[in-house]
Design an enzyme around this catalytic site. Sequence first.
Site, PDB file in Angstrom:
ATOM      1  N   ASP A   1      60.972 -30.655 -27.900  1.00 55.52           N
ATOM      2  CA  ASP A   1      61.313 -30.670 -26.619  1.00 55.52           C
ATOM      3  C   ASP A   1      59.983 -30.039 -25.972  1.00 55.52           C
ATOM      4  O   ASP A   1      58.830 -30.110 -26.562  1.00 55.52           O
ATOM      5  CB  ASP A   1      62.334 -29.498 -27.384  1.00 55.52           C
ATOM      6  CG  ASP A   1      60.729 -28.548 -28.954  1.00 55.52           C
ATOM      7  OD1 ASP A   1      60.527 -28.858 -29.426  1.00 55.52           O
ATOM      8  OD2 ASP A   1      61.227 -27.274 -28.732  1.00 55.52           O
TER       9      ASP A   1
ATOM     10  N   GLU B   1      61.190 -26.697 -31.293  1.00 58.57           N
ATOM     11  CA  GLU B   1      60.109 -26.202 -31.369  1.00 58.57           C
ATOM     12  C   GLU B   1      59.310 -25.240 -30.970  1.00 58.57           C
ATOM     13  O   GLU B   1      58.632 -23.812 -31.051  1.00 58.57           O
ATOM     14  CB  GLU B   1      58.790 -27.145 -31.799  1.00 58.57           C
ATOM     15  CG  GLU B   1      57.209 -26.321 -32.862  1.00 58.57           C
ATOM     16  CD  GLU B   1      56.531 -25.416 -31.725  1.00 58.57           C
ATOM     17  OE1 GLU B   1      55.407 -24.843 -32.209  1.00 58.57           O
ATOM     18  OE2 GLU B   1      56.564 -26.167 -30.757  1.00 58.57           O
TER      19      GLU B   1
END
Lengths: 372, 57
Positions: A69, A122
């Site tokens: 991400d 994250e």
Amino acid sequence: MTSPDAAVDLLESLVRIPSVSGDEAAASAHLVTWMAQHGASRAFVDGAGNAVGVWGHGPRQLVLLGHIDTVGGFPTVRRDGDLLYGRGTVDAKGPLCAFAAAASMAAVPDGWQVVVIGAVEEECPTSAGAHFAIGQYAPDLCVIGEPSRWDRLTLGYKGRLIADVTLTCPHSHSAGQSATAAEAAFAVWRDVSDYANRINDGRARVFDQLDAALMRINTADDGLTQTASLSLGFRLPPPADPHTLERDLRDLIAASTPDAAAVDLRFSSHTPAFTAERDHTLSRLLRAAIRAEGGTPAFVMKTGTSDMNLAGPAWNCPILAYGPGDSALDHTPNEHIDLNEYRRAIRILTHTLNALPRELSVQPASETPYAL
Amino acid sequence: MTALPTCPTCDAVVPVPADVVANELISCPDCGSDLEVVSLNPLTLDLAPDVEEDWGE
């Protein structure tokens, strides 16, 4: 065998797929397909949405935990010579793709299993991908995929705490004596800032300091009630305990709030700092590989947080963070990576995987939070 | 007999454990410098990596 050009194509293609936290499915599917086509014995999207690829067989396990991400914003993806621009080139699709490319290029020694994970979320407080992965694996060694530069190994990350403060008080005439909600909010920030400065007195290294940041401030007034809202961000040094800091801040903010004001406090993102051991099998292999590439290895301590803050204490194995790229470019509109550095990091990781030893002397990492 | 390596900082002879491995970190007993075993044959020491600080993740 994966070629360096194929590794570059992987990175550019993955960067072209937006994958803001919570919306990573297309990017995960793309990486899984690539890993399946480049030698992974298993490649799949796991229950959290993480992209997972497995190379090798054996009782020993090395987990290469990157994240797929990114933060928001999508600057135009473009090449300028050997520079690749775009969101995630550094943080952290560059390190993640270097993991996948190296795993596909290496001859993983017998007895070892290498697991590449592109974790989701994250970049937000949930860290859902890492939390899920922590419950699935028990590695002997772990590398976290974050930009360290090709010749440095990251040993530690600071901790995190966020405080959302809302101050409410009755509306009053501006010619009166009562403090406004905005003034009360600034008093809170001043006292918090002074508190951090007192703690930091005599601490020379930034890594050892408590960083306090005023991230947002808003005021509102409906004619009856004034409201001021602050969002305060804290970066914690080791071995500060975020719950102890929360307790201290609750006392401090209560004391600095005027009697006429009501205060609402909400704390989140409680994450202790983590510092890894610097000399163990994994560190030695990576340093040898950096030297073989002509570099002089260095260690680095980071002011941010990463999935190492979660995986380090949970797995309690030799752990480091490594990856190509300049972390000063994280989250910026100018985010870009030098593809020569990317290729170099892949060679270093491949060298490291090829050299995994048959016998492993494990020195567990240490991490013991305590009060400020 | 293999010659003992010397410290790159103070030039003192540095005794090395018999089971030392490549890239292990050791200390100079004279000046306290952190050292890295960069070669086993011949035994060679270099300064251990510095610990730097960096902003970001």
